[in-house]
Design a protein around this motif. Structure first.
Motif, PDB file in Angstrom:
ATOM      1  N   ARG A 169      -1.299 -82.811 103.633  1.00 36.81           N
ATOM      2  CA  ARG A 169      -1.827 -84.122 103.251  1.00 36.81           C
ATOM      3  C   ARG A 169      -3.153 -83.975 102.507  1.00 36.81           C
ATOM      4  O   ARG A 169      -3.467 -84.748 101.604  1.00 36.81           O
ATOM      5  CB  ARG A 169      -1.996 -84.997 104.489  1.00 36.81           C
ATOM      6  N   ASP A 195      -7.423 -91.315 105.890  1.00 32.24           N
ATOM      7  CA  ASP A 195      -7.348 -90.826 104.498  1.00 32.24           C
ATOM      8  C   ASP A 195      -8.599 -91.183 103.705  1.00 32.24           C
ATOM      9  O   ASP A 195      -9.175 -90.344 103.006  1.00 32.24           O
ATOM     10  CB  ASP A 195      -6.120 -91.411 103.792  1.00 32.24           C
ATOM     11  N   GLU A 252      -5.346 -96.182 104.514  1.00 29.10           N
ATOM     12  CA  GLU A 252      -4.468 -95.121 104.033  1.00 29.10           C
ATOM     13  C   GLU A 252      -4.450 -95.156 102.512  1.00 29.10           C
ATOM     14  O   GLU A 252      -4.641 -96.207 101.897  1.00 29.10           O
ATOM     15  CB  GLU A 252      -3.048 -95.341 104.579  1.00 29.10           C
ATOM     16  N   THR A 270      -2.839 -91.643 109.558  1.00 29.82           N
ATOM     17  CA  THR A 270      -3.105 -91.710 108.116  1.00 29.82           C
ATOM     18  C   THR A 270      -4.257 -92.655 107.776  1.00 29.82           C
ATOM     19  O   THR A 270      -4.680 -92.701 106.622  1.00 29.82           O
ATOM     20  CB  THR A 270      -1.836 -92.172 107.365  1.00 29.82           C
TER      21      THR A 270
END
Length: 450
Positions: A325, A362, A387, A359
């Motif tokens: 990621r 992020d 996210e 997430t």
């Protein structure tokens, strides 16, 4: 008279066959079928029960169906306490604290506890119990690995709770296999489950794990028990997380956070204050994220370091964050935000030694990377919760109200979220800034300081 029977069983799934096969037809694994010798003998009178068909409306509810421990985090993960007649399996890495958490709950339990250990002597358990509690009481200790002897002592003492440490060390006389084999684990657990359901006795079982991180033994073991708890954390750090993977009597979204010290495991009532440094002036490369682990909001600090690549291929190293990621976020930064960091080394660290899969961090990761790259710190009192998709747009995350409330409670002045976030909570002390994409985030955070 005891008779013997030879069978073949799969050590992966526990399937049985009358003869040896090269491949298990159930789980399709190769070279997993082993020979077992079964001894057929009368079963213990303790687990014989007379079952009757009843209407569900005629079944009487249990009185005080949950046993409350003094450990609030343990009660939380169990769904509000230990249900009578339930079987709980606790797994984790060696030395992570499985035996410690069970022993300290045993010696402080409101019910009498029989602690059965197949790994430690009685003297070793007493030494550890005195280190955990100055006045250990209400706990019986039995160092035994034979299941039939364990059942006789349960019938004799009649405890309120039984702790078995561990199921891989116990064996029954019904089989000639060594302790820890697939057949021994499956059959011993099956007998204990019948015992728990027949007399309403809650049983806590410790399970070892393999090098792959799975519980040692057949997968059916996790299906047989009522609750599966997993203890995780880095042994080099003091924090431990008790996570529920399966719970028939509660939510699997609950986690318990502990801190390991010389006197045992201590509950962490406010983990956000531990994972975030209390520096007055933030340094470049640091950003605060609001994550949700289970049903609990936690503030964590993301640290980033961006430097010129010394070797030909830039390094991408992350600690506590998914490296794949991270590569995706770096590609989005270069494509959508115009920052040329493809030829630079990028290092990411989540403080506290914990791993985060949410997430929603992020945006905080990207902000920390940008802050380190241009050597400009993020404004103190600012946190992030969004996210990022492949187009560089900010996406909303679940339970945004709970996350904002946690940030406000800890004194943060501004939280940056997605423009699509549906906020039902009305904050009084924190400013909620809704942004659409990364370009707006860069202008909001860094333009004023430039």
């Amino acid at each position: 008279m005891i008779s013997k029977q030879k069978i073949y069983s799969c050590k992966i799934c526990g399937a049985r066959y009358p003869k040896w096969l090269g491949q298990c037809t159930k789980c399709e694994s190769w070279n997993s079928i082993e020979e077992d010798i079964i001894k057929k003998s009368p079963k213990s009178d303790l687990i014989q029960s007379k079952s009757e068909v009843k209407k569900i409306s005629e079944i009487k509810s249990l009185q005080n169906e949950r046993i409350k421990f003094t450990d609030d985090e343990f009660n939380r993960v169990l769904g509000g306490g230990l249900v009578r007649g339930s079987v709980v399996l606790i797994s984790g890495e060696p030395g992570i604290g499985k035996s410690t958490i069970l022993l300290q709950n045993s010696i402080n339990s409101p019910e009498s506890v029989l602690y059965v250990s197949g790994e430690e002597s009685a003297e070793q358990l007493k030494l550890r119990a005195e280190r955990i509690s100055k006045n250990p009481k209400n706990c019986y200790v039995l160092t035994e690995t034979n299941l039939e002897i364990i059942l006789k002592n349960i019938n004799k003492i009649k405890p309120g709770i039984v702790v078995l440490d561990s199921v891989q060390t116990v064996q029954t006389d019904l089989f000639d296999n060594s302790p820890g084999s697939t057949t021994q684990i499956k059959e011993c657990t099956s007998i204990l489950i019948k015992l728990a359901k027949s007399i309403g006795l809650p049983i806590l079982i410790v399970g070892h794990i393999t090098k792959d991180g799975n519980i040692a033994g057949p997968k059916i073991l996790e299906h047989m028990v009522d609750t599966v708890l997993h203890f995780e954390g880095d042994k080099q750090h003091q924090f431990r997380i008790l996570r529920s993977k399966k719970n028939r009597f509660g939510s699997t979204n609950e986690i318990g956070i502990y801190e390991m010290d010389q006197s045992g495991l201590k509950t962490v009532a406010n983990p956000s204050e531990l994972f975030v440094s209390k520096k007055q002036n933030t340094e470049p490369g640091s950003a605060i994220a609001v994550t949700l682990d289970g049903d609990r909001s936690i503030m964590i600090e993301i640290q980033a370091l961006v430097s010129s690549a010394v070797y030909g291929t830039p390094q991408r190293i992350s600690n506590g964050f998914n490296s794949k990621r991270l590569n995706m976020l770096l590609a989005i930064l270069e494509k959508k935000a115009g920052f040329k960091i493809g030829v630079k080394d990028v290092f990411i660290n989540i403080t506290g030694g914990i791993k985060i899969e949410d997430t929603a961090i992020d945006l905080a990761v990207v902000s920390a990377i940008l802050s380190s790259n241009i050597n400009v710190s993020v404004t103190s009192g600012t946190c992030f919760c969004a996210e990022i998709d492949l187009s560089g747009e900010l996406r909303s995350v679940s339970n945004i109200d709970k996350r904002i409330s946690e940030a406000e409670r800890l004194g943060y002045k501004k939280i940056i979220v997605s423009n699509n976030s549906k906020i039902g909570y009305t904050p009084k002390l924190i400013q909620t800034v809704k942004l659409k994409n990364l370009s707006q985030v860069v202008k909001e955070i860094f333009t004023e300081k430039d």
